[in-house]
Design an enzyme around this catalytic site. Sequence first.
Site, PDB file in Angstrom:
ATOM      1  N   CYS A  86      57.118  72.732  45.811  1.00 34.17           N
ATOM      2  CA  CYS A  86      56.833  71.336  46.159  1.00 34.17           C
ATOM      3  C   CYS A  86      55.346  71.189  46.513  1.00 34.17           C
ATOM      4  CB  CYS A  86      57.761  70.875  47.283  1.00 34.17           C
ATOM      5  SG  CYS A  86      57.913  69.082  47.413  1.00 34.17           S
ATOM      6  N   HIS A 195      63.450  72.866  45.531  1.00 32.17           N
ATOM      7  CA  HIS A 195      63.391  73.755  46.693  1.00 32.17           C
ATOM      8  C   HIS A 195      64.470  74.843  46.638  1.00 32.17           C
ATOM      9  CE1 HIS A 195      60.572  71.458  49.327  1.00 32.17           C
ATOM     10  NE2 HIS A 195      60.969  70.444  48.557  1.00 32.17           N
ATOM     11  N   GLU A 197      64.610  77.478  48.398  1.00 33.53           N
ATOM     12  CA  GLU A 197      64.887  77.950  49.767  1.00 33.53           C
ATOM     13  C   GLU A 197      65.933  77.098  50.475  1.00 33.53           C
ATOM     14  OE1 GLU A 197      61.817  74.750  50.432  1.00 33.53           O
ATOM     15  OE2 GLU A 197      62.289  76.226  48.869  1.00 33.53           O
TER      16      GLU A 197
END
Length: 229
Positions: A86, A195, A197
Amino acid sequence: MKFAVIQFPGSNCDIDMLHAISDALGEEAKYVWHAEESLEGFDAVLLPGGFSYGDYLRTGAIAKFANIMPEVMRFAREGKPVLGVCNGFQILTEAGLLPGALIRNDNLHFICKTVPLRVENAETIFTNQYKDAEVIDIPVAHGEGNYYCDEKTLQELEANHQIVFRYAGENPNGSVASIAGIVNAAGNVLGMMPHPERAVEEIVGGTDGLKLFQSILTSFKEAYQSASK
C-alpha cells in the site's frame, strides 16, 4: 530470519506487519524508525501501509528522503527481499525502486474491502508457495491505489513477468491492466496495494496472505542452504 518493519510518521499498518511475521510466521521482526541509518543484521525489509508524512505533496513523496531509505536501496541492490504494501508500494515507486506511479482511484473514493487477486507469477521469492493463476482473497484499503505506467513500461513488465498480482474480476481502482502488484527486474523488490498482512489468520477472514511471507522464508532458507554447501 530477521525482518525490519520500517516506521514512518503516519504509518498505521506497522503493527499488522509485525504481527504477521512474529506471530503468524513465527520469525523475528523489529520496528526500525525512519530516522535510523542502518539495517545491519536484518535479512528482509518491509515497508507497511499508512499515510507516511500525511501524504503531503504526493503519497510516498517525502518518505523517499527519510534517513533509512539509502539502506533500503542498498538492500534492493544486494538482492535482499524488500516488500512494500500500500503506502509502502507508493514509497517504492517514488524512490525509483519500482517503475510507474500510484494515483487517485478512478472513483475518487477510498476503498476498503476484500478483493480477489490472481497470482500471475508463482516463481518469485514472494510467491513460490502459490500456484500460477491461483485466485486468493486479500483486503485493500486505499484512496490512491490506481497503478499507472506508460505503454512501453507495461510491455516491459509483461515481457519480463514482473506483474505478480492482478485484480481478478472487478478492477477496484482503475489500475492499468488490473495490476495489483509488481516486482523489479531482479525480482527481489515487490510492491503491492492489497494487504497480505491482514490475511494471515482465519479469525480475521482468511490466511491467503500468509503464503507470501512463507514464500520469503522458503527462499531465504534455500539460499542459506545453497551458500552452506
